[in-house]
Motif scaffolding. Structure first.
Motif, PDB file in Angstrom:
ATOM      1  N   LEU A   1       0.869  -1.172   0.000  1.00  0.00           N
ATOM      2  CA  LEU A   1       0.000   0.000   0.000  1.00  0.00           C
ATOM      3  C   LEU A   1       0.904   1.219   0.000  1.00  0.00           C
ATOM      4  O   LEU A   1       1.763   1.365   0.881  1.00  0.00           O
TER       5      LEU A   1
ATOM      6  N   LYS B   1       1.026   5.427  -0.156  1.00  0.00           N
ATOM      7  CA  LYS B   1       0.255   6.661   0.039  1.00  0.00           C
ATOM      8  C   LYS B   1       1.182   7.849  -0.195  1.00  0.00           C
ATOM      9  O   LYS B   1       2.248   7.943   0.420  1.00  0.00           O
TER      10      LYS B   1
ATOM     11  N   CYS C   1       1.368  12.067  -0.203  1.00  0.00           N
ATOM     12  CA  CYS C   1       0.659  13.247   0.294  1.00  0.00           C
ATOM     13  C   CYS C   1       1.486  14.504   0.070  1.00  0.00           C
ATOM     14  O   CYS C   1       2.722  14.483   0.169  1.00  0.00           O
TER      15      CYS C   1
ATOM     16  N   CYS D   1      -3.783  13.932  -0.926  1.00  0.00           N
ATOM     17  CA  CYS D   1      -3.254  12.575  -0.802  1.00  0.00           C
ATOM     18  C   CYS D   1      -3.856  11.661  -1.857  1.00  0.00           C
ATOM     19  O   CYS D   1      -4.985  11.865  -2.322  1.00  0.00           O
ATOM     20  N   SER D   2      -3.090  10.649  -2.193  1.00  0.00           N
ATOM     21  CA  SER D   2      -3.564   9.613  -3.112  1.00  0.00           C
ATOM     22  C   SER D   2      -3.003   8.283  -2.623  1.00  0.00           C
ATOM     23  O   SER D   2      -1.811   8.197  -2.288  1.00  0.00           O
ATOM     24  N   THR D   3      -3.847   7.267  -2.565  1.00  0.00           N
ATOM     25  CA  THR D   3      -3.457   5.956  -2.047  1.00  0.00           C
ATOM     26  C   THR D   3      -3.771   4.878  -3.076  1.00  0.00           C
ATOM     27  O   THR D   3      -4.859   4.879  -3.665  1.00  0.00           O
ATOM     28  N   LYS D   4      -2.809   3.975  -3.280  1.00  0.00           N
ATOM     29  CA  LYS D   4      -3.011   2.865  -4.198  1.00  0.00           C
ATOM     30  C   LYS D   4      -2.397   1.603  -3.605  1.00  0.00           C
ATOM     31  O   LYS D   4      -1.470   1.662  -2.794  1.00  0.00           O
ATOM     32  N   THR D   5      -2.926   0.463  -4.016  1.00  0.00           N
ATOM     33  CA  THR D   5      -2.409  -0.840  -3.582  1.00  0.00           C
ATOM     34  C   THR D   5      -2.004  -1.668  -4.792  1.00  0.00           C
ATOM     35  O   THR D   5      -2.477  -1.426  -5.915  1.00  0.00           O
TER      36      THR D   5
END
Length: 368
Positions: free
Chosen positions: A231, A233, A235, A251-255
């Motif tokens: 994961l 993240k 920011c 923020c942007s979060t990807k897995t």
């Protein structure tokens, strides 16, 4: 003439040199070490010719320091002379060292340690220690040995910590009579990491870039890839001193699932970290936090990196431009795009150069 060191180590082999130059008759020479009226003969000879001779004598054993005298007496039928000169005999303390097998221990583990004593020439000695002590972080004595001697110059001991031992700094102490040396170690609950994470990101990221590429890799300490997922993240935070209603970190979060090599690549859109409203209130940096979760155990390890955000979206270098030109004449030259990602092969860009009262434009594409 008699020469010797001014300071001599206690119990060592000291060197003394004697010289006699062109005597006119047969002379007898006697050299003694004098201390509190006690005379110890060091050298005796008779000679009728000159000579130079050096020899060694056993320095007396002293505690601390002792100032003594070396007395030289030379006698002949017509010649008689006596001389006394001071010499300092000094004892040097031995060096004692304590070493543990590691600096940090978990409660319940065994502390293995060794003690060695060396002389001032770093030669190990067989030594008897009147006491060896282990103290906890509250100065409580939790281990003790008395009158223990080294075996083949090294004393090796161990102490098993209580499973409920309080965490903190502990101390090992070795006593030789009234003299003591100590060594610290730490008791702390810790777990060795099962695997390591590497996070690859660019040092700088231009706002003109379409995407931000990140790569996360995880490997066990023995080198094999870690199966699992990651994961990531990213920011962009506001300045700490800025307080504006509605201003929040971007923020942007990807897995992603780790591949067979233990790595995963994730691309973020750069536009997600740009704001037309709060742009001046946001820091010019991106914080990237990556975590990897091991498959089957759910063990999580994390890694962080910082990226500098730049507003330089392209760079142009002018070539073949004359050093001087006449106002009103045509200025000819070439402009070279250094950023291919901005000036693409499918299009062109116009570069505008302003002079005093005049404006010049260059069309830059893949051919010029």
């Amino acid at each position: 003439m008699v020469t010797f060191p001014v300071v001599i180590e206690s119990g060592s082999q000291a060197r003394l040199c004697v010289s006699l130059y062109k005597p006119n008759e047969t002379l007898s020479m006697n050299i003694h070490l004098v201390n509190n009226g006690l005379k110890i003969p060091l050298y005796k000879t008779e000679a009728k010719t000159g000579f130079h001779h050096c020899f060694c004598f056993q320095a007396p054993l002293v505690v601390g320091e002792s100032v003594q005298k070396i007395k030289t007496v030379i006698k002949g039928r017509h010649f008689n002379v006596a001389e006394e000169r001071k010499v300092l005999f000094k004892s040097y303390d031995n060096l004692t060292f304590i070493q543990t097998d590691k600096p940090i221990y978990n409660p319940g583990q065994t502390v293995f340690f060794r003690v060695v004593t060396m002389d001032d020439n770093f030669v190990p000695l067989n030594q008897m220690y009147s006491m060896v002590v282990v103290e906890d972080n509250q100065n409580n004595r939790i281990g003790q040995w008395t009158n223990v001697s080294s075996s083949r110059w090294i004393l090796q001991l161990s102490h098993e910590l209580n499973p409920e031992a309080p965490q903190g700094m502990y101390t090992l102490m070795a006593f030789i009579g009234d003299w003591m040396v100590k060594w610290p170690f730490e008791v702390k609950k810790y777990v060795l990491p099962k695997f390591d994470i590497t996070l690859k990101v660019p040092q700088t990221q231009s706002v003109g870039e379409v995407g931000l590429k990140t790569e996360v890799c995880a490997r066990y300490t023995y080198g094999q890839p870690v199966p699992g997922s990651t994961l990531v993240k990213v920011c962009r935070s506001p300045f700490d001193y800025v307080s504006v209603p509605g201003l929040v970190p971007l923020c942007s979060t990807k897995t992603a699932v780790m591949n067979e090599t233990g790595c995963a690549s994730i691309i973020f859109s750069t536009s997600a970290f740009l704001s037309s409203i709060f742009e001046n209130s946001l820091q010019d940096s991106l914080l990237v936090n990556a975590s990897v979760t091991e498959e089957g155990t759910d063990v999580v390890m994390t890694k962080s990196e910082t990226i500098s955000l730049t507003y330089e979206i392209g760079r142009v270098m002018f070539m073949a431009i004359p050093d001087f030109f006449t106002p009103g004449s045509a200025l000819k030259g070439k402009a070279l795009s250094l950023y291919v990602r901005v000036f693409r092969s499918t299009g062109s860009s116009t570069v505008t150069v302003s002079s005093v009262g005049e404006t010049y434009q260059f069309v830059v594409n893949e051919t010029n």
